[in-house]
Design an enzyme around this catalytic site. Sequence first.
Site, PDB file in Angstrom:
ATOM      1  N   LEU A  49      -1.035  -7.939 -22.617  1.00 27.75           N
ATOM      2  CA  LEU A  49      -2.297  -8.392 -22.033  1.00 27.75           C
ATOM      3  C   LEU A  49      -3.245  -7.200 -21.979  1.00 27.75           C
ATOM      4  O   LEU A  49      -2.849  -6.104 -21.569  1.00 27.75           O
ATOM      5  CB  LEU A  49      -2.088  -8.944 -20.615  1.00 27.75           C
ATOM      6  CG  LEU A  49      -1.365 -10.277 -20.479  1.00 27.75           C
ATOM      7  CD1 LEU A  49      -1.155 -10.619 -19.009  1.00 27.75           C
ATOM      8  CD2 LEU A  49      -2.141 -11.395 -21.164  1.00 27.75           C
ATOM      9  N   ASP A  50      -4.482  -7.406 -22.409  1.00 25.89           N
ATOM     10  CA  ASP A  50      -5.478  -6.344 -22.335  1.00 25.89           C
ATOM     11  C   ASP A  50      -5.703  -5.930 -20.881  1.00 25.89           C
ATOM     12  O   ASP A  50      -5.448  -6.716 -19.958  1.00 25.89           O
ATOM     13  CB  ASP A  50      -6.800  -6.810 -22.947  1.00 25.89           C
ATOM     14  CG  ASP A  50      -6.715  -6.961 -24.459  1.00 25.89           C
ATOM     15  OD1 ASP A  50      -5.771  -6.405 -25.051  1.00 25.89           O
ATOM     16  OD2 ASP A  50      -7.587  -7.633 -25.046  1.00 25.89           O
ATOM     17  N   PRO A  51      -6.216  -4.715 -20.657  1.00 24.61           N
ATOM     18  CA  PRO A  51      -6.389  -4.232 -19.283  1.00 24.61           C
ATOM     19  C   PRO A  51      -7.162  -5.168 -18.358  1.00 24.61           C
ATOM     20  O   PRO A  51      -6.791  -5.329 -17.189  1.00 24.61           O
ATOM     21  CB  PRO A  51      -7.137  -2.909 -19.493  1.00 24.61           C
ATOM     22  CG  PRO A  51      -6.626  -2.409 -20.808  1.00 24.61           C
ATOM     23  CD  PRO A  51      -6.481  -3.655 -21.657  1.00 24.61           C
TER      24      PRO A  51
END
Length: 296
Positions: A53-55
């Site tokens: 998951l992206d930040p």
Amino acid sequence: MMVRAPPDERSVDDLLAFGVVNLDKPPGPSAHQVAAWVRDATGQDRVAHGGTLDPKVTGCLPVLLGDAARAARIFDDAIKEYVAVLELHDSAPPDFDAVVADFEGEIYQKPPRKSAVKRQLRTRRIHDLDVLERGDRRALLRVRCASGTYIRKLCHDIGLALGTGAHMGDLRRTATGQFDDRSLVSMHDLVDALSFAEDGDESALRESVRPAEHALAHLPRLVVAHSAAEAIADGAPVYAPGVLAARAAEVGGAVPTAGELVVCVTPDGAAVSLGTLVGDPEAESGTVAEPERVLV
């Protein structure tokens, strides 16, 4: 090699050494960083998480602890579900719902430039795409899709099809395989539960950390005798005389099929290994499953 105790009879230490946390990833850190925090907090040498998951993205991030990290491949093909904000660059056209509905099914995607995989055109399946709410220039979408689907790219492509242009706003993952947002555990809750357990109250920790078998519940099972389990734990194939039964998956009801992944368990439900089914579980002789990952 010793086989584990039944899932419901394990000590806290054994639970942490072969467990899974359905973590609610916060915004800010990467999925890798969050998994590292869980590793350090639980004192395990190794952890694995169920999909990057992206930040800025929040939500469902199952984390496998200790020996359970060996089973990380179970998330490779897991269906994911997201809730995303679609930000339109102009007013929504009258055929908005129909255009969005056209994106259900097989779609073509090329990974974005910043992705960690090779940028080549590939297909992904959008199982369900629902419009939950819609305003003039904003819509809330629920997307149920194949692993590896880029929701940011999906929003961009929907904008092109609408003729308005669009980009993705907020994004939250609400499910990964059988893990969903009804049983999420925050990082704060996990750390508190670990602290309570040190003081003698294990209840919160046992709610936050589940036996790793919970992460394998979608796989068909081969029930093997304890004597066979000890050999399988040392890397031996699953031979027909040691198989007591073949059972459908606890979640989804999938039955054992040749060439597919199965989990080998003892009669009391302790996972021993993952393997590929290569023979008839009801045969009297021969190899039934080839080992892929020993889990003890």
